[in-house]
Design an enzyme around this catalytic site. Structure first.
Site, PDB file in Angstrom:
ATOM      1  N   GLU A 209       0.637  -0.904   0.175  1.00 60.05           N
ATOM      2  CA  GLU A 209       0.040  -0.053   0.292  1.00 60.05           C
ATOM      3  C   GLU A 209       0.760   1.222   0.806  1.00 60.05           C
ATOM      4  OE1 GLU A 209      -2.303  -0.871   3.532  1.00 60.05           O
ATOM      5  OE2 GLU A 209      -1.338   0.196   4.690  1.00 60.05           O
ATOM      6  N   HIS A 247      -4.212   3.356   8.448  1.00 61.15           N
ATOM      7  CA  HIS A 247      -2.394   2.844   9.112  1.00 61.15           C
ATOM      8  C   HIS A 247      -1.433   3.952   9.333  1.00 61.15           C
ATOM      9  CE1 HIS A 247      -3.376  -1.954   6.756  1.00 61.15           C
ATOM     10  NE2 HIS A 247      -4.061  -1.552   8.075  1.00 61.15           N
TER      11      HIS A 247
END
Lengths: 290, 382
Positions: A209, A247
């Site tokens: 990601e 995150h």
């Protein structure tokens, strides 16, 4: 076979008496994991899900022969518990919790490296090896035994990719959550290296990601050392720069950590870049994976 | 959490890093008063939490009160990269002989704190690092041992510098490292660190970003983290304990993890629709939390549809489903809602969602769920 977990893996659960620790212990046991003990300082002598609880890791290792540990410990206590676990001789540690201060993670990482301990996380769903067991929170129903390795920064996407393959009858050798923090306890190439050496793995999927440079650095390792086919998906192509996407490590800063940068580095290393997760099924069929 | 420049300068000053005389103003009159105290000429700097402020017109000089008035009015009425300028920093304009750069950061890949020093400061530091690496030196620290002054002296010698600049600069580096470690910084930066015509050093800018995960144990007063979020929806997200990022589309998203949230955005975007938001719950799903998430995404005007993508690993998704359905029923929601919910207790979750009129997709592929979404909003998939 599998990586990092095998028939000899004997697991202790740290924070076993907590709400999450106890329910996850039940599910790990149901999946066939050899959970041999739990740790909660001050609660030694009690039993959770049929598993004996100890006050210290050293006690648990002595009584049960444990060699691996999974953490469901509150973030502020993780550093202390981690150092204790390394000192007690545990060889493999999975740190599930999120929101651990980066300064603590750096200390944990450097201590583990010094002592030769392999650790995953923080902010990881853990690891699951079909037919062997799981350490962490992965929901068992999505996984099937097979020969594809998966490494994911995100928990939910490790489930998505394993589920996509299981749905068409392609299983996994091991599924590893590498952790989604800015600093993680083991870098991506170290996990790739295990898969490259594992006789039970024919190919590897990296689910990355935005943010950081794990995927870019992995590209160098893949170009130099990987012989098995590798596919990747990098999530976050519509993430606005400067915004943290859930995150702690998922943030594009300036021109670094973008999907394009990661994809082009991996593509140059010979990795198949998937434009959409579902393309993983065509890739797996093309390589005749099972 | 990133601090404003004026907050970071105060912290730097408390830690004996030399900083300019200055004051922070919320209106023109305060700015005039501060400038009167420190003397003209002055610099005016917009206080917004975004990088690249100088290039975006957020820094102005003023030699007289008239110039200051005009510049302050302009800045306080402006937006920089979409953020309103609520305060400006008024500081002394100094005679600069040379500009340097020094910054503390965390090298995520090596897992070390790092200090970067560069013999050229200013707005184009990123280009200098890339194109003229000989001007940049990096110092990696052992996270358990931290900083010792000899390391900085060695670093600066590598850059070809001489005394007394080496001693003065390494003092600043030591103090910056001290700030970074006592505030658990992810970034602590001085750009530029200027050498004045009289040879002394001055930090004319300050960046400090604190590790959110360490906020509860930092033993210094810090501003409230939630208060400073400008976007009202993002602030509400933080209040209820989820990550919400406001976007400019019309499909509301709820996901149970960061990766799944990003993939939902990816696939919705690939199908030529636009997400109205990114929302991820993390591992704390309850019925109440998803009720609040529904309320939050519905605050966005002109929403066309809602897309829910959750996994039951650590999360009790059947509980979450109850919250969604309670919201739908209480607020009589008519928007099309598509949900993919897999993992522990999935069948029970599907039943609950269907009882609220939610279109449940049981395939594993998020693409399949987005196809359903396309169908419901009358758009061809692909």
């Amino acid at each position: 076979m599998s990586i990092l977990m095998d028939d000899t893996t004997r697991v202790i659960v740290q924070g076993i008496t907590g709400r999450i620790g106890s329910i996850q212990t039940k599910w790990m046991l149901e999946y066939g994991t050899k959970v041999v003990g739990g740790i909660t300082p001050g609660k030694g002598g009690s039993i959770v899900e049929g598993v004996p609880v100890f006050d210290s890791v050293a006690d648990a290792v002595k009584e049960t022969g444990a060699n691996s540990s999974v953490f469901f410990v509150p973030a502020g206590f993780v550093l202390d518990a981690f150092l204790e676990t390394v000192d007690a001789g545990i060889r493999f540690i999975v740190v599930v919790p999120e929101h651990i201060p980066v300064a603590d993670v750096m200390k944990m990482r450097s201590y583990a490296a010094e002592k030769g301990v392999f650790a995953l996380g923080p902010t990881t769903p853990g690891i699951l090896a079909p037919g062997i067991g799981k350490m962490g929170i992965m929901p068992a129903s999505l996984f099937a035994p097979g020969r594809v390795g998966i490494i994911s920064r995100s928990g939910t996407l490790s489930y998505e990719f394993a589920g996509l393959l299981s749905q068409i009858g392609i299983g996994q050798s091991t599924v590893v959550g590498m952790g989604a923090d800015p600093v993680i306890l083991r870098n991506l190439p170290d996990i790739l290296e295990r898969f490259e050496k594992d006789e039970g793995t024919d190919a590897v999927i990296i689910v990355g990601e935005v943010g950081g440079e794990q995927e870019e650095k992995a590209a160098g390792f893949i170009a130099r050392q990987m012989t098995k086919p590798v596919a990747c998906y990098i999530a976050g192509r519509y993430s606005p720069p400067g915004k943290r996407m859930g995150h702690a490590g998922a943030i594009v800063r300036g021109t670094s950590g973008t999907v394009e940068g990661k994809e082009s580095a991996l593509r140059a290393a010979g990795v198949t870049v998937l434009d959409s997760p579902k393309e993983v099924t065509a890739w797996a069929k093309h390589h005749k994976l099972s | 959490m990133r601090l404003h420049e004026y907050e970071a300068l105060d912290i730097f000053e408390q830690n004996r890093i030399p900083v300019p005389r200055r004051g922070v103003a919320a209106d023109v009159y305060e700015a005039i008063q501060i400038a009167g105290e420190i003397g003209y000429p002055v610099m005016l700097k917009a206080q917004v939490l975004v990088g690249g402020r100088g290039l975006a017109g957020g820094i102005k000089a003023a030699a007289t009160q008239d110039e200051l008035k005009e510049a302050a009015e302009t800045l306080l009425a402006s937006e920089i990269k979409g953020l309103p300028v609520r305060k400006i920093l008024v500081c002394e304009k100094v005679e600069i002989a040379r500009e340097l750069y020094v910054g503390f950061t965390i090298d995520g890949y090596s897992g070390h704190p790092v200090i970067l020093a560069c013999t050229e400061g200013g707005v184009r530091i990123e280009e200098t690092v890339k194109n003229e690496p000989e001007k940049v030196a990096a110092l990696h620290f052992d996270p358990s041992f931290g900083y010792y002054p000899y390391q900085a002296r060695g670093l600066l010698k590598l850059l070809g510098l001489k005394q007394p600049l080496i001693s003065a600069w390494s003092d600043v580096i030591g103090r910056l490292y001290h700030v970074a470690s006592s505030y658990e910084a992810l970034i602590a930066e001085i750009n530029p660190l200027v050498v004045l015509t009289n040879g002394t050093l001055l930090a004319v800018d300050a960046v400090l970003e604190v590790d959110d995960s360490a906020l509860s144990r930092i033993r210094h007063p810090l501003p409230d983290r939630i208060d400073r979020i400008e976007n009202v929806l993002e602030r509400r997200g933080r209040e209820i304990g989820v990550t919400y990022v406001d976007l400019d589309g019309d499909v509301g998203i709820i996901a149970s993890g960061a990766g799944l949230g990003m993939v939902s955005m990816d696939i919705i975007g690939n199908n030529k629709m636009k997400p109205a938001n990114f929302l991820e719950t993390g591992g704390g799903i309850t019925a109440d939390l998803l009720y609040k998430c529904m309320d939050l995404i519905m605050m966005k005007p002109d929403l066309k549809a809602i897309f829910i993508n959750v996994y039951g690993g650590i999360n009790p998704i059947h509980e979450g489903a109850k919250g969604v359905v309670r919201y739908i029923k209480e607020h009589n929601v008519k928007l099309p809602i598509v949900a993919k919910a897999l993992g522990n207790r999935q069948e029970e979750t599907w039943e609950i969602l269907q009882s609220g009129g939610v279109h449940v997709v049981t395939d594993t592929a998020t693409e399949k769920a987005v196809e359903k979404l396309c169908e419901l909003v009358g758009r061809k998939a692909g």
